[in-house]
Design a protein around this motif. Structure first.
Motif, PDB file in Angstrom:
ATOM      1  N   SER A  33      -8.732 -18.164  -4.938  1.00 36.14           N
ATOM      2  CA  SER A  33      -9.274 -16.949  -5.563  1.00 36.14           C
ATOM      3  C   SER A  33      -9.818 -15.985  -4.528  1.00 36.14           C
ATOM      4  N   VAL A  34     -10.569 -16.504  -3.546  1.00 35.67           N
ATOM      5  CA  VAL A  34     -11.153 -15.619  -2.531  1.00 35.67           C
ATOM      6  C   VAL A  34     -10.064 -15.021  -1.653  1.00 35.67           C
ATOM      7  N   MET A  35      -9.141 -15.846  -1.176  1.00 31.57           N
ATOM      8  CA  MET A  35      -8.062 -15.320  -0.346  1.00 31.57           C
ATOM      9  C   MET A  35      -7.156 -14.391  -1.146  1.00 31.57           C
ATOM     10  N   GLY A  36      -6.906 -14.731  -2.410  1.00 24.46           N
ATOM     11  CA  GLY A  36      -6.133 -13.830  -3.257  1.00 24.46           C
ATOM     12  C   GLY A  36      -6.866 -12.526  -3.496  1.00 24.46           C
ATOM     13  N   GLY A  37      -8.198 -12.593  -3.602  1.00 22.72           N
ATOM     14  CA  GLY A  37      -8.985 -11.366  -3.765  1.00 22.72           C
ATOM     15  C   GLY A  37      -8.902 -10.474  -2.545  1.00 22.72           C
ATOM     16  N   PHE A  38      -8.955 -11.086  -1.353  1.00 27.27           N
ATOM     17  CA  PHE A  38      -8.803 -10.285  -0.132  1.00 27.27           C
ATOM     18  C   PHE A  38      -7.420  -9.647  -0.064  1.00 27.27           C
ATOM     19  N   LEU A  39      -6.399 -10.404  -0.467  1.00 25.15           N
ATOM     20  CA  LEU A  39      -5.048  -9.851  -0.462  1.00 25.15           C
ATOM     21  C   LEU A  39      -4.944  -8.693  -1.451  1.00 25.15           C
ATOM     22  N   ASP A  40      -5.544  -8.848  -2.631  1.00 23.55           N
ATOM     23  CA  ASP A  40      -5.513  -7.754  -3.614  1.00 23.55           C
ATOM     24  C   ASP A  40      -6.253  -6.529  -3.089  1.00 23.55           C
ATOM     25  N   GLN A  41      -7.379  -6.746  -2.398  1.00 25.36           N
ATOM     26  CA  GLN A  41      -8.113  -5.617  -1.831  1.00 25.36           C
ATOM     27  C   GLN A  41      -7.283  -4.920  -0.755  1.00 25.36           C
ATOM     28  N   PHE A  42      -6.622  -5.704   0.081  1.00 30.52           N
ATOM     29  CA  PHE A  42      -5.774  -5.106   1.107  1.00 30.52           C
ATOM     30  C   PHE A  42      -4.635  -4.305   0.477  1.00 30.52           C
ATOM     31  N   ARG A  43      -4.048  -4.861  -0.581  1.00 28.62           N
ATOM     32  CA  ARG A  43      -2.942  -4.154  -1.232  1.00 28.62           C
ATOM     33  C   ARG A  43      -3.419  -2.864  -1.877  1.00 28.62           C
ATOM     34  N   ALA A  44      -4.564  -2.917  -2.552  1.00 27.45           N
ATOM     35  CA  ALA A  44      -5.092  -1.701  -3.178  1.00 27.45           C
ATOM     36  C   ALA A  44      -5.465  -0.664  -2.122  1.00 27.45           C
ATOM     37  N   SER A  45      -6.073  -1.119  -1.027  1.00 27.08           N
ATOM     38  CA  SER A  45      -6.457  -0.194   0.043  1.00 27.08           C
ATOM     39  C   SER A  45      -5.235   0.390   0.731  1.00 27.08           C
ATOM     40  N   ALA A  46      -4.192  -0.453   0.902  1.00 30.78           N
ATOM     41  CA  ALA A  46      -2.984   0.027   1.560  1.00 30.78           C
ATOM     42  C   ALA A  46      -2.299   1.114   0.743  1.00 30.78           C
ATOM     43  N   ARG A  47      -2.415   1.015  -0.572  1.00 28.03           N
ATOM     44  CA  ARG A  47      -1.776   2.020  -1.425  1.00 28.03           C
ATOM     45  C   ARG A  47      -2.577   3.309  -1.466  1.00 28.03           C
ATOM     46  N   ASN A  48      -3.898   3.212  -1.250  1.00 25.49           N
ATOM     47  CA  ASN A  48      -4.729   4.416  -1.198  1.00 25.49           C
ATOM     48  C   ASN A  48      -4.275   5.316  -0.061  1.00 25.49           C
ATOM     49  N   LEU A  49      -4.132   6.580  -0.352  1.00 23.31           N
ATOM     50  CA  LEU A  49      -3.808   7.619   0.623  1.00 23.31           C
ATOM     51  C   LEU A  49      -2.434   7.430   1.262  1.00 23.31           C
ATOM     52  N   THR A  50      -1.595   6.550   0.698  1.00 23.56           N
ATOM     53  CA  THR A  50      -0.247   6.360   1.227  1.00 23.56           C
ATOM     54  C   THR A  50       0.809   6.909   0.285  1.00 23.56           C
ATOM     55  N   GLY A  51       0.580   6.782  -1.026  1.00 27.82           N
ATOM     56  CA  GLY A  51       1.591   7.177  -1.989  1.00 27.82           C
ATOM     57  C   GLY A  51       2.532   6.030  -2.291  1.00 27.82           C
ATOM     58  N   ASP A  52       3.329   6.187  -3.352  1.00 27.25           N
ATOM     59  CA  ASP A  52       4.241   5.115  -3.737  1.00 27.25           C
ATOM     60  C   ASP A  52       5.411   4.996  -2.761  1.00 27.25           C
ATOM     61  N   ILE A  53       5.973   6.142  -2.389  1.00 27.62           N
ATOM     62  CA  ILE A  53       7.125   6.154  -1.484  1.00 27.62           C
ATOM     63  C   ILE A  53       6.875   7.189  -0.397  1.00 27.62           C
ATOM     64  N   VAL A  54       7.226   6.839   0.825  1.00 29.75           N
ATOM     65  CA  VAL A  54       7.113   7.743   1.970  1.00 29.75           C
ATOM     66  C   VAL A  54       8.506   7.962   2.543  1.00 29.75           C
ATOM     67  N   VAL A  55       8.919   9.219   2.613  1.00 33.64           N
ATOM     68  CA  VAL A  55      10.173   9.574   3.280  1.00 33.64           C
ATOM     69  C   VAL A  55       9.805   9.934   4.716  1.00 33.64           C
ATOM     70  N   GLU A  56      10.173   9.093   5.645  1.00 37.54           N
ATOM     71  CA  GLU A  56       9.701   9.202   7.026  1.00 37.54           C
ATOM     72  C   GLU A  56      10.813   9.695   7.942  1.00 37.54           C
ATOM     73  N   GLY A  57      10.550  10.792   8.635  1.00 33.75           N
ATOM     74  CA  GLY A  57      11.475  11.342   9.608  1.00 33.75           C
ATOM     75  C   GLY A  57      10.956  11.157  11.017  1.00 33.75           C
ATOM     76  N   PRO A  58      11.592  11.758  12.013  1.00 26.42           N
ATOM     77  CA  PRO A  58      11.127  11.641  13.398  1.00 26.42           C
ATOM     78  C   PRO A  58       9.805  12.368  13.591  1.00 26.42           C
ATOM     79  N   LEU A  59       9.111  12.043  14.674  1.00 29.82           N
ATOM     80  CA  LEU A  59       7.803  12.634  14.933  1.00 29.82           C
ATOM     81  C   LEU A  59       7.882  14.149  15.029  1.00 29.82           C
ATOM     82  N   GLN A  60       8.953  14.684  15.602  1.00 22.32           N
ATOM     83  CA  GLN A  60       9.078  16.142  15.736  1.00 22.32           C
ATOM     84  C   GLN A  60       9.414  16.822  14.422  1.00 22.32           C
TER      85      GLN A  60
END
Length: 527
Positions: A36-63
């Protein structure tokens, strides 16, 4: 019927089976708590990773890539996508007065970005907190706060050069008495706004509860951002740096250190112009004769962005949406065979490294603690073997009055099943109580150890007037998450209960087989 009666009698009157049930209980509780605790940390990481990222990112070159507007229009017309916005991400150097720090900078259209990820939910400070904090910090009768109020209370940070504030600055007749920082605040509303991650601020630190002090926020103060423009071909253009001052309007906390410790958000058109990626008029020198001044032509250089952030339609699987978006991208670039098209990534792809590490850690720790569950099998097997030896004469009597070998085996297997059910259910109840109150238990341990350390100092004084300290198993000043996950995963918990019951039956199998093989005459003569 005799099986149920004997099982009930043995459970109530024998001490050894209770020890086996306790072993099953502890092993079950331990596995469920860890999962439960490790699963909770994983859920927190997943929720945090989705914050400010969006569902899909179309990624091009740096320039960046030209034609991002038409590509965005194409992908947002897909039924799997409901919204999208262009983004520029680059690396820069941020200066907090004389303190420099490398950061990742994103240029955003904040209004559209809010529709996609809801970034305002991550803002750490309310405007009232910032305005009150500015009044307390600078002790200027609220003049600085009033000057900044128009910028701090807007719905979205907007580049003031494109939409200047309509509220006039508060008149100030005492500017000669202000410090340089306070005097510079008069021009702050004319600066483009920026949001910075809560951990980007170099003077922030968390208290013992994991909270930040409003007195150390950088909201309401200016920063200087330095970036290096990149040409369309990926060159640095002579390393000519571009510096600009921004007003920090708030700090955000997504919960993911990669974002909160490195990211700075600024208006899209401002960063686009700083990087020389905006649409502009230029002169094509092809065929130009410098002696006659003839030849060449005026051209329009298209603007560039290096990312698109998309929001998928409700109920649409993100992986399927990514496939549809990538197909649309390839179709969009079909007439440009030599161009490298950007690629579509889900939010899990973007943060796959850290999510994979946490998932592997959860699996490894769960496996290790699951191995400890073998203790329950060994304990049950040992207990039942001793019971078989002790009850050999009883087994002989049962066989003599007609009990079959299968009945004897079933008796002990049922005994093991009963121990597994009782022990695993008690372990489930204990784990629910522990997991749902982990933070309260930690506070209780902290206060108890603090009180004990305080008493120790009274009887055994320490050097340098050392203050008493309490012990925390999860220190919010050290770890990025300020609370221990306290949510039960009941699906995984029931699987652990089922595993404990099966383990108990397995542990009882060998002694049950030995009991079933006993011959009535030999069993009755056993001493």
């Amino acid at each position: 019927m005799f099986k149920l009666l004997l099982i009930s009698k043995y459970l109530r009157r024998k001490l050894a089976p209770l020890f086996a049930a306790v072993a099953v209980m502890l092993c079950t509780a331990m596995v469920i708590i860890v999962m439960s605790v490790m699963g909770g940390f994983l859920d927190q990481f997943r929720a945090s990773a989705r914050n400010l990222t969006g569902d899909i990112v179309v990624e091009g070159p740096l320039q960046g890539f030209a034609g991002y507007e038409s590509l965005l229009t194409r992908v947002t017309e897909l039924p799997e996508v409901v919204a999208g916005t262009p983004v520029i991400e680059t690396f820069g150097l941020i200066n907090f007065r004389d303190d420099a720090k490398p950061v990742r900078v994103q240029g955003l259209d904040f209004a559209t970005f809010e529709e996609i990820v809801g970034y305002r939910d991550t803002l750490y400070w309310t405007p009232d907190q910032i305005l009150a904090g500015l009044t307390d910090i600078y002790r200027d009768d609220g003049r600085r706060a009033q000057r900044l109020r128009p910028a701090l209370t807007r719905d979205h940070p907007v580049d003031p050069r494109l939409s200047p504030p309509t509220t006039d600055p508060v008149p100030d007749n005492d500017s000669a008495d202000e410090t340089p920082d306070e005097a510079g605040a008069q021009d702050a509303p004319t600066l483009p706004e920026a949001l910075i991650g809560i951990e980007v601020n170099p003077i922030h630190f968390r208290d013992e509860r994991g909270d930040y002090d409003i007195g150390r926020t950088w909201a309401g103060a200016p920063i200087t951002l330095t970036v290096v423009p990149i040409s369309a071909g990926g060159g640095l253009g002579g390393l000519e740096q571009e510096r600009r001052e921004f007003l920090v309007v708030n700090e955000f906390k997504s919960g993911l250190f990669d974002i909160d410790g490195q990211m700075v958000f600024v208006p899209f058109p401002t960063l686009q112009k700083m990087l020389n990626m905006h649409e502009r008029e230029a002169f094509d020198t092809t065929g130009f004769d410098p002696e006659t001044g003839e030849g060449g032509r005026a051209i329009t250089v298209p603007g560039r962005a290096n990312r698109l952030v998309l929001k998928t339609a409700p109920g649409v699987d993100v992986a399927l949406a990514r496939t549809a978006v990538q197909k649309a991208i390839l179709e969009h670039y079909a007439d440009r065979p030599f161009a490298t098209p950007p690629r579509a990534l889900t939010w899990e792809d973007v943060h796959g490294q850290i999510l994979g590490a946490v998932e592997n850690e959860k699996g490894l720790i769960t496996f290790l603690f699951g191995v400890i569950g073998i203790v329950a099998i060994v304990m049950v097997a040992t207990t039942f073997y001793m019971i078989v030896l002790e009850k050999t004469r009883d087994i002989g009597v049962l066989r003599a009055i007609g009990a079959s070998r299968g009945g004897i085996i079933g008796l002990f297997l049922g005994y093991g099943l009963a121990i597994g059910v009782v022990g695993s259910l008690l372990g489930l109840l204990i784990s629910i109580g522990v997991v749902t109150n982990l933070n309260e238990i930690q506070d209780l341990i902290y206060h108890a150890t603090y009180w004990l350390d305080e008493r120790m100092i009274q009887f055994f004084p320490r050097e340098d007037n050392e203050q008493p300290q309490g012990w925390r198993m999860w220190n919010p000043q050290t770890y990025f998450f300020d609370r221990i996950p306290d949510q039960m995963n009941y699906a995984e918990a029931w699987w652990a209960v089922f595993g404990a019951i099966v383990s108990s039956v397995i542990g009882a199998t060998l002694p049950a087989l030995l009991a079933g093989r006993l011959k009535p005459v030999e069993a009755l003569r056993y001493e």
